[in-house]
Motif scaffolding. Structure first.
Motif, mmCIF file in Angstrom:
data_model
loop_
_atom_site.group_PDB
_atom_site.id
_atom_site.type_symbol
_atom_site.label_atom_id
_atom_site.label_comp_id
_atom_site.label_asym_id
_atom_site.label_seq_id
_atom_site.Cartn_x
_atom_site.Cartn_y
_atom_site.Cartn_z
ATOM 1 N N ILE A 188 0.795 -1.125 -0.100
ATOM 2 C CA ILE A 188 0.011 -0.189 0.078
ATOM 3 C C ILE A 188 0.709 1.291 0.049
ATOM 4 O O ILE A 188 0.156 2.321 -0.081
ATOM 5 N N THR A 189 2.179 1.004 0.029
ATOM 6 C CA THR A 189 3.057 2.457 0.038
ATOM 7 C C THR A 189 3.185 2.818 -1.394
ATOM 8 O O THR A 189 3.281 1.868 -2.536
ATOM 9 N N SER A 190 2.660 4.257 -1.422
ATOM 10 C CA SER A 190 2.668 4.446 -2.967
ATOM 11 C C SER A 190 3.690 5.168 -3.502
ATOM 12 O O SER A 190 4.046 5.073 -4.946
ATOM 13 N N LYS A 191 4.911 5.621 -2.759
ATOM 14 C CA LYS A 191 6.122 6.111 -3.480
ATOM 15 C C LYS A 191 6.924 5.038 -3.595
ATOM 16 O O LYS A 191 7.220 4.083 -2.737
ATOM 17 N N ASN A 192 7.793 5.096 -4.615
ATOM 18 C CA ASN A 192 8.657 4.363 -4.914
ATOM 19 C C ASN A 192 10.272 4.782 -5.063
ATOM 20 O O ASN A 192 11.016 4.266 -5.628
ATOM 21 N N HIS A 196 12.736 0.185 -4.966
ATOM 22 C CA HIS A 196 12.738 1.423 -4.487
ATOM 23 C C HIS A 196 14.005 2.253 -4.878
ATOM 24 O O HIS A 196 15.055 1.889 -4.647
#
Length: 415
Positions: free
Chosen positions: A35-39, A114
């Motif tokens: 669910i983490t949107s930033k990569n 990431h």
């Protein structure tokens, strides 16, 4: 028979029950969602990876791997539906990608990548290297300035980052703009036509490097002139003759470096050579040598090895000693030579070389003796151990003057 049948049936039933017990139990794989949107992030920023799950209490691990190594993390927070992992600082400060895997009981549930970019806005540090630190004048030589800008966490800045190079020589200050490529930026600083010192510095994102320098030395010497001088031109074997060059320069008019070796080669009338050396001070080389002890004609030429040569100059030496007496005594075994008088009838300095050669009456060489003058004279004694009685030819040479005597040696009677 009936008993045997019952025993076989019992064994079959036992075998079936053991197979049922060996069957693996069914496992319930958690249902998870990333669910983490930033990569992407900037070096130094905190990074948290979060997952939604229907089994928050399951045995979760997060494997994180970059170019420097890998680590296995436990979840930091868990709620009824979410689990989170905090990435360690030693991973978040390194620019570049890192890869992650969410594991449960050795099974990979999710994986991803990431990316971390450099943090140049926070701070930029500039490492610079410059060399060689000495070049020769003439535009054919150069020193290379290499710049390696990094962010606050020692990550190389992005390719294409602008770097300003400034360099100063005499009254001129020049400036060049270059960009980084493959972690570095570089610039060749060409040597100048004049000798001196070039100062260089660089700037990136408002941060300047330390001052560096290279020294421009003169190029190879070009041909030059020499002269010779002395208090007089008599061949007394005592006075000093001095050879002096004019100011030696390179092709661009720079005075050659102090300490440049200059060799003065002297050729006499017998085509024999001797040499003396000098080193330059403010471009002028000077060398000295003693006068010969007999009349001579010298040709002198100087050389800077592998680079330049001088004109040829001449120096004539007149005989300082015109003649000298020789006296035999003690049966002609004792020979007194001198006194030797120089060009003003003064006694010559100590050390004039004298050579005596002894021959038989048929001209065959027997022995020789060499000595030097002291207080203007010298003495030679021919003992019986050196020369038996008999008739001999004596040749005495000093100051370029040779005298011959035929004498009988017989005891100590003067003849």
């Amino acid at each position: 028979m009936r008993v045997k049948i019952l025993m076989i049936l019992s064994l079959v039933l036992l075998g079936c029950s053991s197979k049922e017990e060996e069957q693996p139990k069914e496992t319930n794989t958690p249902n998870t969602t990333f669910i983490t949107s930033k990569n992407t992030s900037i070096a130094g920023e905190a990074i948290t990876l979060a997952f939604n799950t229907d089994q928050p209490n399951a045995n979760y691990k997060l494997q994180v791997k970059n170019a420097y190594g890998n680590v296995l993390l436990n979840p930091k927070n868990s709620t009824d539906k979410n689990i989170t992992f905090n990435i360690p600082k030693n991973f978040t400060r390194i620019a570049g990608p890192f890869r992650w895997k969410l594991l449960s009981n050795g099974e990979t549930l999710h994986n991803g990548k990431h990316s971390i970019t450099t943090n140049a806005p926070k701070a930029t540090y500039v490492e610079s290297y410059f060399g060689p630190r000495s070049v020769t004048a003439g535009r054919n030589d150069f020193s290379m300035l290499t710049i390696s800008p990094t962010d606050a966490y020692d990550n190389p800045v992005d390719d294409g980052t602008e770097v300003t190079v400034k360099y100063q020589f005499l009254e001129n200050i020049d400036e060049q703009k270059i960009t980084t490529e493959s972690f570095i930026a570089w610039y060749n600083v060409a040597s100048t036509l004049k000798s001196g010192r070039i100062l260089v510095t660089s700037e990136c994102n408002g941060t300047t490097s330390k001052e560096l320098a290279t020294i421009v030395y003169p190029a190879n010497a070009v041909n030059f002139n020499i002269s010779s001088s002395s208090a007089h031109n008599f061949a007394d074997g005592n006075q000093i003759v001095t050879f002096t060059s004019d100011i030696i320069k390179d092709e661009f008019g720079n005075v050659v470096t102090n300490g440049t070796l200059v060799t003065f080669v002297i050729k006499n009338e017998d085509n024999s050579y001797l040499y003396t050396i000098g080193t330059t001070i403010n471009g002028i080389a000077e060398a000295k040598t003693l006068h010969p002890d007999k009349a001579a004609s010298w040709e002198i030429q100087a050389f800077v090895t592998g680079a330049a040569e001088s004109n040829t100059t001449e120096f004539e030496f007149k005989a300082a000693i015109k003649d000298y007496p020789v006296h035999f005594s003690k049966g002609n075994r004792n020979i007194d030579i001198g006194p030797f008088e120089s060009f003003m009838k003064q006694l010559i300095p100590d050390g004039l070389l004298l050579k005596l050669e002894v021959y038989d009456t048929e001209g065959n060489f027997i022995e020789s003796k060499i000595t030097t003058t002291k207080s203007g004279v010298c003495n030679i004694f021919l003992g019986e151990y050196f020369l038996p009685d008999g008739e001999y030819l004596f040749k005495i040479n000093a100051a370029g003057i040779t005298k011959e005597f035929t004498k009988s040696i017989n005891g100590d009677t003067v003849k």
